[in-house]
Motif scaffolding. Structure first.
Motif, PDB file in Angstrom:
ATOM      1  N   LEU A 373     132.678  53.973 -29.725  1.00  0.00           N
ATOM      2  CA  LEU A 373     132.388  53.112 -28.592  1.00  0.00           C
ATOM      3  C   LEU A 373     132.843  51.684 -28.880  1.00  0.00           C
ATOM      4  O   LEU A 373     132.810  51.233 -30.027  1.00  0.00           O
ATOM      5  N   ARG A 374     133.252  50.994 -27.833  1.00  0.00           N
ATOM      6  CA  ARG A 374     133.641  49.589 -27.997  1.00  0.00           C
ATOM      7  C   ARG A 374     133.025  48.764 -26.877  1.00  0.00           C
ATOM      8  O   ARG A 374     132.707  49.273 -25.800  1.00  0.00           O
ATOM      9  N   GLN A 375     132.849  47.490 -27.133  1.00  0.00           N
ATOM     10  CA  GLN A 375     132.223  46.599 -26.164  1.00  0.00           C
ATOM     11  C   GLN A 375     133.159  46.358 -24.989  1.00  0.00           C
ATOM     12  O   GLN A 375     134.320  46.000 -25.160  1.00  0.00           O
ATOM     13  N   LEU A 376     132.623  46.545 -23.767  1.00  0.00           N
ATOM     14  CA  LEU A 376     133.412  46.337 -22.555  1.00  0.00           C
ATOM     15  C   LEU A 376     133.079  45.034 -21.845  1.00  0.00           C
ATOM     16  O   LEU A 376     133.968  44.374 -21.311  1.00  0.00           O
ATOM     17  N   THR A 377     131.814  44.686 -21.776  1.00  0.00           N
ATOM     18  CA  THR A 377     131.415  43.486 -21.039  1.00  0.00           C
ATOM     19  C   THR A 377     131.135  42.334 -21.989  1.00  0.00           C
ATOM     20  O   THR A 377     130.696  42.531 -23.128  1.00  0.00           O
ATOM     21  N   HIS A 378     131.378  41.135 -21.493  1.00  0.00           N
ATOM     22  CA  HIS A 378     131.227  39.941 -22.330  1.00  0.00           C
ATOM     23  C   HIS A 378     130.481  38.838 -21.594  1.00  0.00           C
ATOM     24  O   HIS A 378     130.617  37.659 -21.938  1.00  0.00           O
ATOM     25  N   ASP A 379     129.669  39.216 -20.598  1.00  0.00           N
ATOM     26  CA  ASP A 379     128.928  38.229 -19.820  1.00  0.00           C
ATOM     27  C   ASP A 379     127.974  37.414 -20.682  1.00  0.00           C
ATOM     28  O   ASP A 379     127.663  36.273 -20.345  1.00  0.00           O
ATOM     29  N   ASN A 380     127.482  38.016 -21.766  1.00  0.00           N
ATOM     30  CA  ASN A 380     126.461  37.349 -22.584  1.00  0.00           C
ATOM     31  C   ASN A 380     126.983  36.867 -23.937  1.00  0.00           C
ATOM     32  O   ASN A 380     126.187  36.485 -24.801  1.00  0.00           O
ATOM     33  N   ASP A 381     128.283  36.880 -24.117  1.00  0.00           N
ATOM     34  CA  ASP A 381     128.827  36.526 -25.431  1.00  0.00           C
ATOM     35  C   ASP A 381     128.461  35.107 -25.859  1.00  0.00           C
ATOM     36  O   ASP A 381     128.337  34.821 -27.057  1.00  0.00           O
ATOM     37  N   SER A 382     128.291  34.208 -24.900  1.00  0.00           N
ATOM     38  CA  SER A 382     128.014  32.806 -25.245  1.00  0.00           C
ATOM     39  C   SER A 382     126.530  32.539 -25.471  1.00  0.00           C
ATOM     40  O   SER A 382     126.155  31.436 -25.877  1.00  0.00           O
ATOM     41  N   VAL A 383     125.684  33.534 -25.226  1.00  0.00           N
ATOM     42  CA  VAL A 383     124.240  33.348 -25.397  1.00  0.00           C
ATOM     43  C   VAL A 383     123.905  33.284 -26.886  1.00  0.00           C
ATOM     44  O   VAL A 383     124.230  34.201 -27.648  1.00  0.00           O
ATOM     45  N   GLN A 384     123.265  32.225 -27.272  1.00  0.00           N
ATOM     46  CA  GLN A 384     122.937  32.032 -28.681  1.00  0.00           C
ATOM     47  C   GLN A 384     121.592  32.665 -29.018  1.00  0.00           C
ATOM     48  O   GLN A 384     120.644  32.592 -28.239  1.00  0.00           O
ATOM     49  N   PRO A 385     121.489  33.303 -30.170  1.00  0.00           N
ATOM     50  CA  PRO A 385     120.219  33.936 -30.563  1.00  0.00           C
ATOM     51  C   PRO A 385     119.156  32.900 -30.880  1.00  0.00           C
ATOM     52  O   PRO A 385     119.460  31.787 -31.331  1.00  0.00           O
ATOM     53  N   SER A 386     117.905  33.279 -30.649  1.00  0.00           N
ATOM     54  CA  SER A 386     116.788  32.383 -30.951  1.00  0.00           C
ATOM     55  C   SER A 386     116.089  32.758 -32.247  1.00  0.00           C
ATOM     56  O   SER A 386     115.206  32.030 -32.702  1.00  0.00           O
ATOM     57  N   VAL A 387     116.486  33.889 -32.851  1.00  0.00           N
ATOM     58  CA  VAL A 387     115.874  34.319 -34.103  1.00  0.00           C
ATOM     59  C   VAL A 387     116.949  34.839 -35.049  1.00  0.00           C
ATOM     60  O   VAL A 387     118.066  35.153 -34.635  1.00  0.00           O
ATOM     61  N   ALA A 388     116.601  34.921 -36.302  1.00  0.00           N
ATOM     62  CA  ALA A 388     117.407  35.638 -37.293  1.00  0.00           C
ATOM     63  C   ALA A 388     116.662  36.919 -37.635  1.00  0.00           C
ATOM     64  O   ALA A 388     115.429  36.926 -37.731  1.00  0.00           O
ATOM     65  N   ALA A 389     117.385  38.026 -37.788  1.00  0.00           N
ATOM     66  CA  ALA A 389     116.742  39.325 -37.998  1.00  0.00           C
ATOM     67  C   ALA A 389     117.341  40.032 -39.207  1.00  0.00           C
ATOM     68  O   ALA A 389     118.536  39.915 -39.492  1.00  0.00           O
ATOM     69  N   THR A 438     111.506  32.573 -24.544  1.00  0.00           N
ATOM     70  CA  THR A 438     110.267  32.447 -23.777  1.00  0.00           C
ATOM     71  C   THR A 438     109.277  33.562 -24.047  1.00  0.00           C
ATOM     72  O   THR A 438     108.142  33.499 -23.587  1.00  0.00           O
ATOM     73  N   THR A 439     109.680  34.626 -24.763  1.00  0.00           N
ATOM     74  CA  THR A 439     108.755  35.700 -25.081  1.00  0.00           C
ATOM     75  C   THR A 439     107.770  35.244 -26.150  1.00  0.00           C
ATOM     76  O   THR A 439     107.960  34.204 -26.797  1.00  0.00           O
ATOM     77  N   MET A 440     106.722  36.050 -26.366  1.00  0.00           N
ATOM     78  CA  MET A 440     105.764  35.695 -27.404  1.00  0.00           C
ATOM     79  C   MET A 440     106.446  35.595 -28.764  1.00  0.00           C
ATOM     80  O   MET A 440     106.213  34.655 -29.528  1.00  0.00           O
ATOM     81  N   VAL A 441     107.314  36.567 -29.062  1.00  0.00           N
ATOM     82  CA  VAL A 441     108.023  36.541 -30.346  1.00  0.00           C
ATOM     83  C   VAL A 441     108.900  35.301 -30.441  1.00  0.00           C
ATOM     84  O   VAL A 441     108.904  34.596 -31.461  1.00  0.00           O
ATOM     85  N   GLY A 442     109.661  35.021 -29.379  1.00  0.00           N
ATOM     86  CA  GLY A 442     110.547  33.858 -29.406  1.00  0.00           C
ATOM     87  C   GLY A 442     109.791  32.562 -29.577  1.00  0.00           C
ATOM     88  O   GLY A 442     110.209  31.676 -30.345  1.00  0.00           O
ATOM     89  N   GLN A 443     108.669  32.428 -28.888  1.00  0.00           N
ATOM     90  CA  GLN A 443     107.890  31.196 -28.999  1.00  0.00           C
ATOM     91  C   GLN A 443     107.236  31.069 -30.371  1.00  0.00           C
ATOM     92  O   GLN A 443     107.149  29.964 -30.924  1.00  0.00           O
ATOM     93  N   LEU A 444     106.766  32.181 -30.931  1.00  0.00           N
ATOM     94  CA  LEU A 444     106.156  32.117 -32.260  1.00  0.00           C
ATOM     95  C   LEU A 444     107.175  31.721 -33.324  1.00  0.00           C
ATOM     96  O   LEU A 444     106.895  30.891 -34.201  1.00  0.00           O
TER      97      LEU A 444
END
Length: 645
Positions: A373-389, A438-444
């Motif tokens: 499988l390969r990525q087809l859509t890129h609408d969210n590519d510029s969205v920056q993560p709020s956490v490190a996992a 804005t989620t509980m995890v993101g805010q914590l």
């Protein structure tokens, strides 16, 4: 007994989240109810356009939008599925009118301008349309005059009048594609029988289905695998498995049925091994016995069985070949979703599509050959993560255990507090999904906390033996796995062991209540829709059948087994301040369970707060109420965890 997506005949499209103070919130483009055409050349989804969700068609080769469909400006759409010839079927739910339209789009080809025709209008709720193999009919699950939304996690009806004398019935109905007028809804399957899932037989004469007599919320755990005649509605039992079963699928030659069977604690929380059984009837055979993975999706294509599995910290698409385990396919440390499953496949099984995301990457559509499988859509590519996992693995008492650690993008200069959040179920798993700030995890995390999401024994991802390892041991080995996981996390991240918190909802809420009587390691606890007294719970909840596979006997036959894991019997040991929340109309875990624990902690002089949210169902899913839960929980953790020492 877990929080899960509602089985609505609609699809919610998140345009943007409610911003927290002084925080810029990214707009996330969502892809709902993804479907793949039989030829594998087109993808249908529900996506946001001008502030609302519309049916969107894309090329499966490059992801480009072909066109959109929006025949009802006041409706929410769901149930996207393709006919064998490539025509499109979907549901349009008008919440104000209380109806669901079954819509059909012929010639939805290159320009996506096919005319939308309404085949039927359901007064109630509906879900899961499927087109017959010859393309002439559309089947649909309908609940006429529904008193509540489908599923036990939804808010229950008021408990007044004579109890148990009326239940919503989800039944199969069939509609003619060529009909010139909107059809009346006349269910085919008989009254009194709740149909959960189904698949057409290749000859179009009937269906295989999972069904049960009586209350649909409660009896899925004793559902049988049945054949239903498409003309008469006659029901013939094919098998009564010893396990729960999901996703029945018929082989192309019509001779064999495959399904996912295993220890499952909620309808919709799908996971287990793959079983096959003759359509004529017989004893099911486990064809993936001993596999160290959990199959979550199956589809029987012309090219054979296709699967999606959770393998430790990865999701994998594969091909199930006779006489061997699942053949390796596409694998990624992410969660995958599509329609009512976790991936969709072309008719020949060569092409697959799914919406993929992880904690640091927002959703994107992936498609292509099953193994690539390969990525087809890129609408969210510029969205920056709020956490490190990062994935964390550890061993405990002979088990291989895995979990996820989320934290700030920049490592803190000093040791930080950590909240352990236990997933519901227990038959489920914490899997990667993009974290909004804005989620509980993101805010914590933004407030300086680490978040630990363990998958202890009882979870999916390590094979069926691991999932079943907490039978008659709730709060035992799984709690020890979690505590060992905290030790493992503290070795790889700057965690302050003196500032640990605990939280969870449903089974996670039980663990939060129970742990308070087993350890003083946590400084603050948040318990949502938790179970404090399994004895009283057995007699007051709306889904008592789910406990039998875990406890082995009813509470009345083996009361001590239920007492032994009830926090109220050990309340004298509880010391940790606890915030409790629950929905007023929760039928999975009634609010009386929270009231019992609140009363016990008050008598023990333990700081405690209880909020019961009006008209809310399991785990309080309504956005405004959920935001209130988040605000209260974070304030609780700040007071008792962050400020500890």
């Amino acid at each position: 007994m877990r929080l899960k997506s509602a089985a609505f005949a609609s699809a919610a499209i998140l345009v943007s989240a409610i911003p927290a103070a002084s925080q810029t919130v990214p707009v996330i483009h969502q892809y709902g109810a993804l479907a793949l055409s039989p030829a594998g050349d087109r993808i249908a989804t529900i996506e946001a356009q001008a502030g609302r969700g519309v049916v969107t068609l894309r090329s499966a080769a490059d992801g480009k939008v072909i066109g959109t469909l929006d025949p009802c400006a006041s409706c929410g759409y769901s149930g996207l599925t393709f006919a064998p010839n490539g025509d499109l079927v979907f549901l349009a739910r008008d919440y104000k009118a209380g109806t669901v339209a079954l819509d059909y789009v012929g010639e939805a080809g290159a320009d996506a301008k096919g005319k939308v025709r309404t085949l039927a209008t359901v007064r109630g709720i509906a879900q899961t349309p499927r087109v017959s193999p010859d393309g002439r009919r559309v089947a649909l699950l309908v609940t006429l005059g529904a008193a509540k939304e489908s599923g036990a996690t939804q808010a229950g009806v008021r408990m007044i009048g004579e109890i148990g004398e009326h239940n919503d019935e989800q039944r199969l109905a069939v509609f003619d594609v060529a009909a010139s007028n909107v059809a009346d809804v006349q269910p085919v399957s008989p009254q009194g029988r709740y149909v959960y899932e189904y698949d057409w037989t290749p000859d179009g004469r009937g269906f295989v289905a999972t069904t049960a007599l009586g209350n649909g919320d409660n009896n899925w755990w004793v559902a049988t695998l049945d054949a239903i005649d498409a003309q008469s509605g006659a029901v013939r039992q094919i098998a009564k498995p010893a396990t729960q079963l999901n996703q029945p699928r018929v082989s192309p030659d019509g001779r064999t049925i495959a399904y996912i069977g295993g220890l499952m604690s909620d309808f919709g929380s799908i996971g287990g091994d793959v079983f096959t059984v003759p359509f004529a009837g017989g004893t099911p055979r486990n064809v993936t016995a001993g596999a160290k993975e959990t199959v979550t999706t199956i589809d029987w294509t012309r090219g054979g069985l296709r699967t999606v599995s959770l393998v430790g910290d990865r999701v994998r698409l594969g091909m199930l070949e006779p006489g061997r385990a699942v053949a390796p396919g596409f694998a990624q440390a992410a969660s995958a979703s599509a329609g009512d499953g976790r991936a969709v496949f072309s008719a020949d099984g060569r092409i697959a599509a799914a919406v993929m995301q992880d904690y640091e990457h927002a959703p994107a559509i992936y498609a292509g050959p099953v193994a690539a499988l390969r990525q087809l859509t890129h609408d969210n590519d510029s969205v920056q993560p709020s956490v490190a996992a990062r994935s964390v693995s550890w061993k405990n008492e002979g088990f291989d255990v895995q979990g996820w650690l989320l934290g700030p993008r920049t490592a803190p200069s000093a040791k930080a507090p950590m909240i352990t959040m236990v997933h519901g179920g227990p038959s489920a798993a914490s899997t990667p999904g993009f974290v909004m700030p804005t989620t509980m995890v993101g805010q914590l995390v933004n407030a300086g906390y680490y978040i630990f999401l363990p998958n202890p024994r009882g979870s999916y991802g390590q094979g069926e033996a691991f999932t079943a390892a907490n039978k008659r041991d709730f709060g035992g080995g799984d709690l020890r796995d979690i505590l060992a996981g905290i030790d493992a996390v503290e070795k790889v991240a700057p965690i302050d062991d003196g500032r640990l918190g605990l939280g969870g909802c449903s089974y996670g809420g039980f663990m939060a209540m129970w742990a308070n009587t087993q350890t003083n390691r946590f400084k603050g606890i948040v318990a949502g829709a938790g179970l404090s007294d399994w004895v009283s719970y057995y007699g007051t909840n709306g889904i008592d059948q789910w406990m039998l596979p875990f406890f082995g006997k009813t509470m009345y036959e083996d009361m001590k087994a239920y007492q032994d894991v009830s926090a109220v019997y050990f309340a004298k040991k509880a010391k940790t301040p606890t915030f409790i929340y629950v929905g007023e109309r929760d039928i999975e875990v009634p609010p009386t369970q929270s009231i019992e624990w609140w009363h016990a902690l008050k008598d023990m002089n333990v700081p405690v707060s209880l909020v019961i949210y009006p008209d809310a169902g399991h785990c309080v899913p309504a956005p405004e109420q959920s935001r209130d839960v988040t605000q209260r929980a974070i304030a609780w953790y700040d007071k008792y965890v962050k400020a500890a020492r």
